[in-house]
Scaffold this motif. Structure first.
Motif, PDB file in Angstrom:
ATOM      1  N   VAL A 154       0.854  -1.187   0.000  1.00 14.85           N
ATOM      2  CA  VAL A 154       0.000   0.000   0.000  1.00 14.85           C
ATOM      3  C   VAL A 154       0.887   1.232   0.000  1.00 14.85           C
ATOM      4  CG1 VAL A 154      -1.589   1.351   1.453  1.00 14.85           C
ATOM      5  CG2 VAL A 154      -1.977  -1.095   1.118  1.00 14.85           C
ATOM      6  N   ALA A 155       0.551   2.211  -0.832  1.00 20.28           N
ATOM      7  CA  ALA A 155       1.308   3.464  -0.861  1.00 20.28           C
ATOM      8  C   ALA A 155       1.190   4.173   0.484  1.00 20.28           C
ATOM      9  CB  ALA A 155       0.795   4.363  -1.979  1.00 20.28           C
ATOM     10  N   LEU A 156       2.240   4.886   0.877  1.00 23.89           N
ATOM     11  CA  LEU A 156       2.208   5.604   2.147  1.00 23.89           C
ATOM     12  C   LEU A 156       1.422   6.905   2.072  1.00 23.89           C
ATOM     13  CD1 LEU A 156       5.859   5.186   3.452  1.00 23.89           C
ATOM     14  CD2 LEU A 156       3.781   4.287   4.511  1.00 23.89           C
ATOM     15  N   ASP A 157       1.309   7.485   0.871  1.00 22.80           N
ATOM     16  CA  ASP A 157       0.736   8.820   0.748  1.00 22.80           C
ATOM     17  C   ASP A 157      -0.495   8.876  -0.141  1.00 22.80           C
ATOM     18  OD1 ASP A 157       1.972   8.258  -1.627  1.00 22.80           O
ATOM     19  OD2 ASP A 157       2.903  10.231  -1.865  1.00 22.80           O
ATOM     20  N   ALA A 158      -1.100   7.730  -0.447  1.00 19.98           N
ATOM     21  CA  ALA A 158      -2.260   7.732  -1.338  1.00 19.98           C
ATOM     22  C   ALA A 158      -3.130   6.510  -1.052  1.00 19.98           C
ATOM     23  CB  ALA A 158      -1.816   7.730  -2.800  1.00 19.98           C
ATOM     24  N   PRO A 159      -4.438   6.615  -1.327  1.00 16.00           N
ATOM     25  CA  PRO A 159      -5.347   5.486  -1.081  1.00 16.00           C
ATOM     26  C   PRO A 159      -5.302   4.478  -2.226  1.00 16.00           C
ATOM     27  CG  PRO A 159      -6.599   7.363  -1.862  1.00 16.00           C
ATOM     28  CD  PRO A 159      -5.174   7.819  -1.751  1.00 16.00           C
ATOM     29  N   ILE A 160      -4.205   3.725  -2.317  1.00 20.67           N
ATOM     30  CA  ILE A 160      -4.043   2.798  -3.427  1.00 20.67           C
ATOM     31  C   ILE A 160      -3.216   1.597  -2.985  1.00 20.67           C
ATOM     32  CG2 ILE A 160      -2.010   4.013  -4.309  1.00 20.67           C
ATOM     33  CD1 ILE A 160      -3.057   3.346  -7.156  1.00 20.67           C
ATOM     34  N   ASP A 282      10.843 -18.844 -23.553  1.00 10.27           N
ATOM     35  CA  ASP A 282      11.531 -19.555 -22.481  1.00 10.27           C
ATOM     36  C   ASP A 282      12.569 -18.638 -21.841  1.00 10.27           C
ATOM     37  OD1 ASP A 282      12.343 -21.732 -20.862  1.00 10.27           O
ATOM     38  OD2 ASP A 282      14.038 -22.091 -22.214  1.00 10.27           O
ATOM     39  N   GLY A 283      12.527 -18.542 -20.516  1.00  9.27           N
ATOM     40  CA  GLY A 283      13.442 -17.685 -19.783  1.00  9.27           C
ATOM     41  C   GLY A 283      12.991 -16.249 -19.651  1.00  9.27           C
ATOM     42  N   GLN A 284      11.903 -15.874 -20.296  1.00  7.13           N
ATOM     43  CA  GLN A 284      11.426 -14.490 -20.259  1.00  7.13           C
ATOM     44  C   GLN A 284      10.557 -14.259 -19.028  1.00  7.13           C
ATOM     45  OE1 GLN A 284       9.153 -13.345 -23.703  1.00  7.13           O
ATOM     46  NE2 GLN A 284       9.216 -11.158 -23.225  1.00  7.13           N
ATOM     47  N   GLU A 285      10.572 -13.013 -18.519  1.00  7.12           N
ATOM     48  CA  GLU A 285       9.764 -12.616 -17.365  1.00  7.12           C
ATOM     49  C   GLU A 285       8.887 -11.436 -17.724  1.00  7.12           C
ATOM     50  OE1 GLU A 285      11.343 -12.648 -13.155  1.00  7.12           O
ATOM     51  OE2 GLU A 285      11.088 -10.471 -13.397  1.00  7.12           O
ATOM     52  N   ARG A 286       7.711 -11.398 -17.142  1.00  7.40           N
ATOM     53  CA  ARG A 286       6.752 -10.307 -17.396  1.00  7.40           C
ATOM     54  C   ARG A 286       6.150  -9.882 -16.069  1.00  7.40           C
ATOM     55  NH1 ARG A 286       2.852  -9.084 -21.493  1.00  7.40           N
ATOM     56  NH2 ARG A 286       1.773  -7.191 -20.826  1.00  7.40           N
ATOM     57  N   GLU A 287       5.932  -8.571 -15.895  1.00  4.94           N
ATOM     58  CA  GLU A 287       5.291  -8.048 -14.685  1.00  4.94           C
ATOM     59  C   GLU A 287       3.958  -7.420 -15.057  1.00  4.94           C
ATOM     60  OE1 GLU A 287       6.724  -5.738 -10.700  1.00  4.94           O
ATOM     61  OE2 GLU A 287       7.183  -4.745 -12.607  1.00  4.94           O
ATOM     62  N   ILE A 288       2.892  -7.869 -14.405  1.00  7.48           N
ATOM     63  CA  ILE A 288       1.550  -7.313 -14.593  1.00  7.48           C
ATOM     64  C   ILE A 288       1.152  -6.675 -13.281  1.00  7.48           C
ATOM     65  CG2 ILE A 288      -0.851  -7.800 -15.177  1.00  7.48           C
ATOM     66  CD1 ILE A 288       1.662 -10.408 -16.047  1.00  7.48           C
ATOM     67  N   ILE A 289       0.888  -5.373 -13.289  1.00  8.47           N
ATOM     68  CA  ILE A 289       0.632  -4.638 -12.056  1.00  8.47           C
ATOM     69  C   ILE A 289      -0.835  -4.237 -11.984  1.00  8.47           C
ATOM     70  CG2 ILE A 289       1.261  -2.659 -10.636  1.00  8.47           C
ATOM     71  CD1 ILE A 289       3.957  -2.646 -12.062  1.00  8.47           C
ATOM     72  N   PHE A 290      -1.550  -4.833 -11.043  1.00  5.92           N
ATOM     73  CA  PHE A 290      -2.926  -4.454 -10.748  1.00  5.92           C
ATOM     74  C   PHE A 290      -2.916  -3.422  -9.621  1.00  5.92           C
ATOM     75  CE2 PHE A 290      -3.192  -8.740 -12.461  1.00  5.92           C
ATOM     76  CZ  PHE A 290      -4.276  -8.679 -13.316  1.00  5.92           C
ATOM     77  N   ARG A 291      -3.908  -2.523  -9.641  1.00  4.75           N
ATOM     78  CA  ARG A 291      -4.030  -1.515  -8.592  1.00  4.75           C
ATOM     79  C   ARG A 291      -5.484  -1.368  -8.188  1.00  4.75           C
ATOM     80  NH1 ARG A 291      -0.780   0.045 -12.332  1.00  4.75           N
ATOM     81  NH2 ARG A 291      -2.479   1.102 -13.401  1.00  4.75           N
ATOM     82  N   LEU A 292      -5.695  -1.264  -6.885  1.00  4.90           N
ATOM     83  CA  LEU A 292      -7.024  -1.086  -6.294  1.00  4.90           C
ATOM     84  C   LEU A 292      -6.973   0.158  -5.426  1.00  4.90           C
ATOM     85  CD1 LEU A 292      -9.893  -2.076  -5.408  1.00  4.90           C
ATOM     86  CD2 LEU A 292      -8.724  -3.500  -3.709  1.00  4.90           C
ATOM     87  N   GLY A 293      -7.883   1.099  -5.665  1.00  6.95           N
ATOM     88  CA  GLY A 293      -7.842   2.329  -4.880  1.00  6.95           C
ATOM     89  C   GLY A 293      -9.159   3.070  -4.918  1.00  6.95           C
ATOM     90  N   VAL A 294      -9.138   4.300  -4.412  1.00  2.00           N
ATOM     91  CA  VAL A 294     -10.371   5.091  -4.335  1.00  2.00           C
ATOM     92  C   VAL A 294     -10.015   6.568  -4.334  1.00  2.00           C
ATOM     93  CG1 VAL A 294     -10.403   5.047  -1.793  1.00  2.00           C
ATOM     94  CG2 VAL A 294     -12.547   5.376  -3.060  1.00  2.00           C
ATOM     95  N   GLY A 295     -10.870   7.360  -4.980  1.00  2.49           N
ATOM     96  CA  GLY A 295     -10.734   8.805  -4.959  1.00  2.49           C
ATOM     97  C   GLY A 295     -11.963   9.444  -4.345  1.00  2.49           C
ATOM     98  N   ARG A 296     -11.845  10.693  -3.943  1.00  3.35           N
ATOM     99  CA  ARG A 296     -13.000  11.387  -3.351  1.00  3.35           C
ATOM    100  C   ARG A 296     -14.080  11.681  -4.392  1.00  3.35           C
ATOM    101  NH1 ARG A 296     -12.999  13.101   1.672  1.00  3.35           N
ATOM    102  NH2 ARG A 296     -11.104  12.766   2.895  1.00  3.35           N
ATOM    103  N   ASP A 297     -13.684  11.693  -5.660  1.00  3.47           N
ATOM    104  CA  ASP A 297     -14.639  11.831  -6.748  1.00  3.47           C
ATOM    105  C   ASP A 297     -13.988  11.220  -7.994  1.00  3.47           C
ATOM    106  OD1 ASP A 297     -12.789  13.764  -7.667  1.00  3.47           O
ATOM    107  OD2 ASP A 297     -13.913  15.387  -6.735  1.00  3.47           O
ATOM    108  N   ALA A 298     -14.687  11.289  -9.111  1.00  8.44           N
ATOM    109  CA  ALA A 298     -14.179  10.673 -10.332  1.00  8.44           C
ATOM    110  C   ALA A 298     -12.891  11.325 -10.811  1.00  8.44           C
ATOM    111  CB  ALA A 298     -15.245  10.735 -11.428  1.00  8.44           C
ATOM    112  N   ASP A 299     -12.784  12.640 -10.651  1.00 10.94           N
ATOM    113  CA  ASP A 299     -11.569  13.324 -11.088  1.00 10.94           C
ATOM    114  C   ASP A 299     -10.354  12.850 -10.297  1.00 10.94           C
ATOM    115  OD1 ASP A 299     -12.932  14.768 -12.980  1.00 10.94           O
ATOM    116  OD2 ASP A 299     -13.185  16.558 -11.728  1.00 10.94           O
ATOM    117  N   GLU A 300     -10.511  12.729  -8.977  1.00  3.71           N
ATOM    118  CA  GLU A 300      -9.380  12.277  -8.166  1.00  3.71           C
ATOM    119  C   GLU A 300      -9.054  10.825  -8.452  1.00  3.71           C
ATOM    120  OE1 GLU A 300      -8.485  13.555  -3.929  1.00  3.71           O
ATOM    121  OE2 GLU A 300      -9.134  11.481  -3.602  1.00  3.71           O
ATOM    122  N   ALA A 301     -10.082   9.998  -8.671  1.00  3.31           N
ATOM    123  CA  ALA A 301      -9.839   8.591  -9.004  1.00  3.31           C
ATOM    124  C   ALA A 301      -9.049   8.491 -10.302  1.00  3.31           C
ATOM    125  CB  ALA A 301     -11.162   7.840  -9.121  1.00  3.31           C
TER     126      ALA A 301
END
Length: 459
Positions: A154-160, A282-301
């Motif tokens: 979890v980020a220290l400075d954001a709701p995410i 073979d031997g390749q790596e991939r990173e898929i980053i999911f994020r779950l969070g919330v904003g006070r309104d749609a603009d902040e989200a």
């Protein structure tokens, strides 16, 4: 339009049988399932079929306004602002099934075989290694030549909240895979009460999945989101469709279909699911980053979605988390003849006090969310040498919950402050004791001036 069923591209190959991985023996205070690393900074657990923890062993990941509780099985729940009143995903006090509303899946796009990168909901026969650290948890697994590593923090400075899934192909041949992330929305206290009001949509600007509950009077404007970095994805906002009739997270109907439908809107059983397909040599790596969070309104989200996209942003957040806890927990170091006391005192007790008790005010067995006048004052005194400013903030917070008659609010729910007014006598002891501890330790009397609190109702 009905989604076509998944059709295997090739005849499934016979995979090598899973080799039971013995628990690590380089751990200290080992109990047969888990133990601490030699530096005490991680607790490492090895589980498999027939070798499970007697109850969920969890980590609390939080900042002052947002957090998640995650068990060694990978099941979790997430909240914002108040762990009881505004849960983004469901909380269940069920140590037998360790149920959850958040899950992730990997699927072989050639054979259709799928499994989860965590022990639940559909763990494979191969062992799993779960690592709880300060501000993060990691889940390691290898299945059919595919090695995965899921980092949750979890980020220290954001709701995410970040769920960074690293996948490496060690099978000796090219592979076609997909990763699917799934969350059930609550946006209130109980899913049974709020589900009928939650509306999902695909944000036309960012492509993230948004969810809102306009009937939540205290958090009406909030917009939650679920997102992934990959632009090519399929999505769904319908839990009934994802699970299927009488379906479960162990074997959801979506894993038997070629893709997700894209369905979202009102009057659905609300969820957010995202599926990303990818190829690995073979031997390749991939990173898929999911994020779950919330904003006070749609603009902040939307702003949060854009701000934290990309592997560099995710890595920066993780490094900030590491640095914060290293600095905070390293302020005091104790050495005694007892290694168990050393491990707990030099990190874990203070970490739990701050992340779990003061910030999250939640755990696996109690999702409280409220401040307790007595409870958090007791907890806060433990921070006087490592984070005295946090104790000062809480002293002022509690001082604002006194009444002219001399009594206090025994507990109250942020952000509105509603709670109970009682005459519990022990409440009155802890404010002066904690204040004396703060003044004596820091040598800063006259710390009570705080005009910003003058409008608060209780004094």
């Amino acid at each position: 339009m009905p989604i076509p069923p998944f059709t295997p591209a090739k005849t499934p190959r016979a995979e090598a049988p899973a080799v039971a991985e013995l628990p690590r023996r380089d751990l200290i205070l080992f109990n047969g399932l888990g133990g601490f690393t030699s530096d005490g900074r991680e607790y490492v657990i090895t589980t498999s079929h027939g070798q499970e923890t007697p109850a969920p062993w969890v980590n609390v990941l939080a900042n002052p306004h947002f957090g998640t509780v995650i068990s060694e099985s990978g099941h979790a729940y997430t909240w914002s602002e108040n762990a009881h009143e505004f849960r983004l995903t469901p909380w269940d006090n069920d140590p037998v099934s360790d149920s959850s509303g958040e899950s992730f899946y990997l699927r072989d796009e050639e054979s259709g075989r799928f499994w989860s990168p965590t022990p639940l909901p559909c763990g494979s026969a191969s062992p799993y290694v779960s690592r709880h650290g300060f501000g993060y948890s990691v889940f390691e697994h290898a299945e059919g030549g595919i090695r995965s590593e899921l980092w949750v923090y979890v980020a220290l400075d954001a709701p995410i909240k970040f769920m960074a899934l690293k996948v490496r192909n060690e099978s000796g041949r090219s592979r076609r895979l997909s990763a699917t992330g799934y969350v059930e929305w609550v946006l209130g206290d109980l899913r049974q009460k709020s589900a009928m009001h939650v509306v999902t949509e695909v944000d036309p600007d960012s492509g993230a999945l948004f969810a809102r509950n306009p009937y939540n009077t205290e958090f009406a404007g909030r917009v939650a989101f679920f997102d992934v970095d990959d632009a090519i994805r399929t999505v769904s906002g319908d839990r009934a469709e994802f699970l299927g009739r009488n379906g479960t997270l162990r074997s959801p109907a979506a894993m038997t279909r070629a893709r997700l439908s894209g369905k979202a809107g009102a009057a659905l059983d609300p969820c957010s699911a995202i599926q990303v397909a990818f190829d690995l040599a073979d031997g390749q790596e991939r990173e898929i980053i999911f994020r779950l969070g919330v904003g006070r309104d749609a603009d902040e989200a939307g702003s949060l979605v854009h701000r934290f996209r990309g592997s560099s942003a995710a890595r920066k957040v993780l490094e900030t988390v590491w640095q914060y806890w290293k600095h905070t927990l390293g302020a005091v170091h104790v050495e005694t003849p007892d290694p168990s006391l050393n491990v707990l005192t030099n990190g874990w007790l203070l970490y739990q006090t701050l992340a779990c008790r003061l910030w999250a005010r939640s755990g696996y067995y109690q999702s409280g969310g409220a401040f307790g006048f007595r409870d958090q004052l007791q907890d806060g005194m433990a921070l006087v040498h490592v984070a005295p400013h946090l104790l000062r903030e809480h002293l002022l917070r509690c001082a604002a919950r006194q009444f002219k008659e001399g009594d206090v609010q025994h507990w109250w729910h942020p952000p509105s402050g509603r709670g109970v007014r009682t005459h519990c006598s022990d409440d009155f002891l802890w404010l002066p004791l904690a204040a004396c501890r703060y003044v004596t330790t820091t040598g800063t009397p006259g710390c009570w001036t705080n005009p910003s609190n003058s409008s608060r109702g209780a004094r």
